[in-house]
Write a protein that holds these residues in place. Structure first.
Motif, mmCIF file in Angstrom:
data_model
loop_
_atom_site.group_PDB
_atom_site.id
_atom_site.type_symbol
_atom_site.label_atom_id
_atom_site.label_comp_id
_atom_site.label_asym_id
_atom_site.label_seq_id
_atom_site.Cartn_x
_atom_site.Cartn_y
_atom_site.Cartn_z
ATOM 1 N N ALA A 44 0.832 -1.207 0.000
ATOM 2 C CA ALA A 44 0.000 0.000 0.000
ATOM 3 C C ALA A 44 0.868 1.259 0.000
ATOM 4 C CB ALA A 44 -0.921 -0.007 1.219
ATOM 5 N N ALA A 45 1.993 1.216 0.679
ATOM 6 C CA ALA A 45 2.871 2.389 0.733
ATOM 7 C C ALA A 45 3.447 2.703 -0.642
ATOM 8 C CB ALA A 45 3.990 2.162 1.744
ATOM 9 N N GLY A 46 3.611 1.675 -1.467
ATOM 10 C CA GLY A 46 4.168 1.896 -2.788
ATOM 11 C C GLY A 46 3.133 2.025 -3.893
ATOM 12 N N ALA A 47 1.874 1.904 -3.542
ATOM 13 C CA ALA A 47 0.804 1.926 -4.549
ATOM 14 C C ALA A 47 0.249 3.344 -4.725
ATOM 15 C CB ALA A 47 -0.324 0.989 -4.137
ATOM 16 N N ASP A 48 -0.321 3.571 -5.892
ATOM 17 C CA ASP A 48 -1.021 4.829 -6.156
ATOM 18 C C ASP A 48 -2.457 4.644 -5.680
ATOM 19 O OD1 ASP A 48 -2.022 7.216 -7.051
ATOM 20 O OD2 ASP A 48 -2.104 6.594 -9.154
ATOM 21 N N LEU A 49 -2.794 5.303 -4.609
ATOM 22 C CA LEU A 49 -4.110 5.129 -3.987
ATOM 23 C C LEU A 49 -5.083 6.245 -4.356
ATOM 24 C CD1 LEU A 49 -2.845 4.076 -0.453
ATOM 25 C CD2 LEU A 49 -3.530 2.595 -2.340
ATOM 26 N N SER A 50 -4.749 7.026 -5.355
ATOM 27 C CA SER A 50 -5.590 8.176 -5.701
ATOM 28 C C SER A 50 -6.982 7.769 -6.189
ATOM 29 C CB SER A 50 -4.893 9.044 -6.743
ATOM 30 O OG SER A 50 -4.639 8.294 -7.913
ATOM 31 N N GLU A 51 -7.114 6.578 -6.735
ATOM 32 C CA GLU A 51 -8.424 6.149 -7.234
ATOM 33 C C GLU A 51 -9.154 5.208 -6.282
ATOM 34 O OE1 GLU A 51 -8.486 4.867 -11.284
ATOM 35 O OE2 GLU A 51 -7.019 6.362 -11.889
ATOM 36 N N VAL A 52 -8.571 4.941 -5.116
ATOM 37 C CA VAL A 52 -9.203 4.070 -4.115
ATOM 38 C C VAL A 52 -10.269 4.874 -3.386
ATOM 39 C CG1 VAL A 52 -8.822 2.757 -2.002
ATOM 40 C CG2 VAL A 52 -7.143 2.658 -3.856
ATOM 41 N N ARG A 53 -11.495 4.387 -3.417
ATOM 42 C CA ARG A 53 -12.600 5.114 -2.778
ATOM 43 C C ARG A 53 -12.714 4.788 -1.294
ATOM 44 N NH1 ARG A 53 -17.504 4.009 -6.697
ATOM 45 N NH2 ARG A 53 -16.124 3.488 -8.401
ATOM 46 N N ASP A 54 -12.521 3.510 -0.951
ATOM 47 C CA ASP A 54 -12.650 3.074 0.444
ATOM 48 C C ASP A 54 -11.352 2.380 0.837
ATOM 49 O OD1 ASP A 54 -13.324 2.011 2.893
ATOM 50 O OD2 ASP A 54 -15.186 1.084 2.226
ATOM 51 N N LEU A 55 -10.489 3.105 1.526
ATOM 52 C CA LEU A 55 -9.162 2.586 1.858
ATOM 53 C C LEU A 55 -9.243 1.341 2.728
ATOM 54 C CD1 LEU A 55 -6.110 2.865 1.710
ATOM 55 C CD2 LEU A 55 -6.232 4.365 3.712
ATOM 56 N N ARG A 56 -10.102 1.355 3.722
ATOM 57 C CA ARG A 56 -10.242 0.196 4.618
ATOM 58 C C ARG A 56 -10.620 -1.049 3.836
ATOM 59 N NH1 ARG A 56 -11.728 -0.346 10.315
ATOM 60 N NH2 ARG A 56 -12.717 -2.361 10.632
ATOM 61 N N ALA A 57 -11.607 -0.952 2.961
ATOM 62 C CA ALA A 57 -12.039 -2.105 2.165
ATOM 63 C C ALA A 57 -10.914 -2.585 1.259
ATOM 64 C CB ALA A 57 -13.267 -1.743 1.339
ATOM 65 N N TRP A 58 -10.172 -1.651 0.671
ATOM 66 C CA TRP A 58 -9.073 -2.010 -0.224
ATOM 67 C C TRP A 58 -7.981 -2.753 0.537
ATOM 68 C CZ3 TRP A 58 -3.864 -0.827 -0.918
ATOM 69 C CH2 TRP A 58 -3.342 -1.126 -2.176
ATOM 70 N N LEU A 59 -7.615 -2.249 1.726
ATOM 71 C CA LEU A 59 -6.575 -2.882 2.533
ATOM 72 C C LEU A 59 -6.996 -4.262 3.025
ATOM 73 C CD1 LEU A 59 -5.456 0.228 4.621
ATOM 74 C CD2 LEU A 59 -4.118 -0.932 2.838
ATOM 75 N N VAL A 60 -8.241 -4.385 3.478
ATOM 76 C CA VAL A 60 -8.733 -5.675 3.976
ATOM 77 C C VAL A 60 -8.836 -6.684 2.834
ATOM 78 C CG1 VAL A 60 -10.733 -6.837 5.002
ATOM 79 C CG2 VAL A 60 -9.855 -4.724 6.008
ATOM 80 N N THR A 61 -9.264 -6.247 1.667
ATOM 81 C CA THR A 61 -9.322 -7.137 0.503
ATOM 82 C C THR A 61 -7.933 -7.623 0.140
ATOM 83 O OG1 THR A 61 -11.289 -6.031 -0.348
ATOM 84 C CG2 THR A 61 -9.995 -7.301 -1.926
ATOM 85 N N LEU A 62 -6.971 -6.727 0.147
ATOM 86 C CA LEU A 62 -5.591 -7.115 -0.135
ATOM 87 C C LEU A 62 -5.085 -8.117 0.901
ATOM 88 C CD1 LEU A 62 -3.076 -6.733 -1.862
ATOM 89 C CD2 LEU A 62 -2.503 -4.740 -0.455
ATOM 90 N N ALA A 63 -5.389 -7.890 2.167
ATOM 91 C CA ALA A 63 -4.978 -8.810 3.231
ATOM 92 C C ALA A 63 -5.625 -10.181 3.050
ATOM 93 C CB ALA A 63 -5.349 -8.236 4.603
ATOM 94 N N ALA A 64 -6.894 -10.209 2.684
ATOM 95 C CA ALA A 64 -7.582 -11.486 2.487
ATOM 96 C C ALA A 64 -6.971 -12.265 1.329
ATOM 97 C CB ALA A 64 -9.069 -11.250 2.244
ATOM 98 N N ARG A 65 -6.721 -11.587 0.221
ATOM 99 C CA ARG A 65 -6.123 -12.262 -0.941
ATOM 100 C C ARG A 65 -4.733 -12.793 -0.616
ATOM 101 N NH1 ARG A 65 -8.181 -8.117 -5.657
ATOM 102 N NH2 ARG A 65 -10.352 -8.766 -5.563
ATOM 103 N N MET A 66 -3.948 -12.001 0.092
ATOM 104 C CA MET A 66 -2.610 -12.453 0.468
ATOM 105 C C MET A 66 -2.690 -13.622 1.450
ATOM 106 S SD MET A 66 -0.737 -8.780 0.763
ATOM 107 C CE MET A 66 0.923 -9.382 0.859
ATOM 108 N N SER A 67 -3.667 -13.603 2.334
ATOM 109 C CA SER A 67 -3.842 -14.704 3.299
ATOM 110 C C SER A 67 -4.229 -16.001 2.590
ATOM 111 C CB SER A 67 -4.905 -14.336 4.329
ATOM 112 O OG SER A 67 -4.488 -13.221 5.083
ATOM 113 N N TYR A 68 -5.102 -15.899 1.598
ATOM 114 C CA TYR A 68 -5.464 -17.102 0.839
ATOM 115 C C TYR A 68 -4.259 -17.641 0.075
ATOM 116 C CZ TYR A 68 -10.318 -16.332 2.048
ATOM 117 O OH TYR A 68 -11.488 -16.165 2.739
ATOM 118 N N ASN A 69 -3.383 -16.760 -0.401
ATOM 119 C CA ASN A 69 -2.152 -17.214 -1.051
ATOM 120 C C ASN A 69 -1.263 -17.957 -0.060
ATOM 121 O OD1 ASN A 69 -2.861 -16.203 -3.533
ATOM 122 N ND2 ASN A 69 -1.691 -14.317 -3.293
#
Length: 109
Positions: A44-69
């Protein structure tokens, strides 16, 4: 919340418990959940977050996908370890008791 394209530390500290909680619920391990939370922070620190509408949802989704990996990798590692152990056990039994004493160890798919 309007994002400027970069993840502020204050925003991260606000959402970190949700990120960790999602990872922990999926993985069941504090250590692995911490690893996922750190990886989410780095991405997230290296990503362009300018188009992210809901930061919490984006971060949690990323965490879930990484956890499934992580779960996928964990399952593959367990299968490989089981197969290696089964081959070793079969070879040990054959060496000790002769070829007729072979007994196969089954690994779950």
């Amino acid at each position: 919340m309007v994002l400027t394209g970069m993840l502020a530390e204050a925003d991260w500290e606000t959402h970190r418990p949700a990120v960790f909680g999602a990872a922990y619920r999926i993985l069941g391990s504090v250590v692995e959940a911490e690893d996922v939370a750190q990886e989410v922070w780095l991405r997230a620190a290296g990503a362009d977050l300018s188009e992210v509408r809901d930061l919490r949802a984006w971060l949690v989704t990323l965490a879930a996908r990484m956890s499934y990996n992580v779960l996928k990798i964990r399952a593959g590692t367990a299968r490989n370890l089981c197969r290696a152990l089964a081959a070793r056990t079969t070879a040990d039994r054959a060496r000790r008791f002769g070829r007729g004493a072979r007994q196969h160890v089954r690994c779950q798919p």
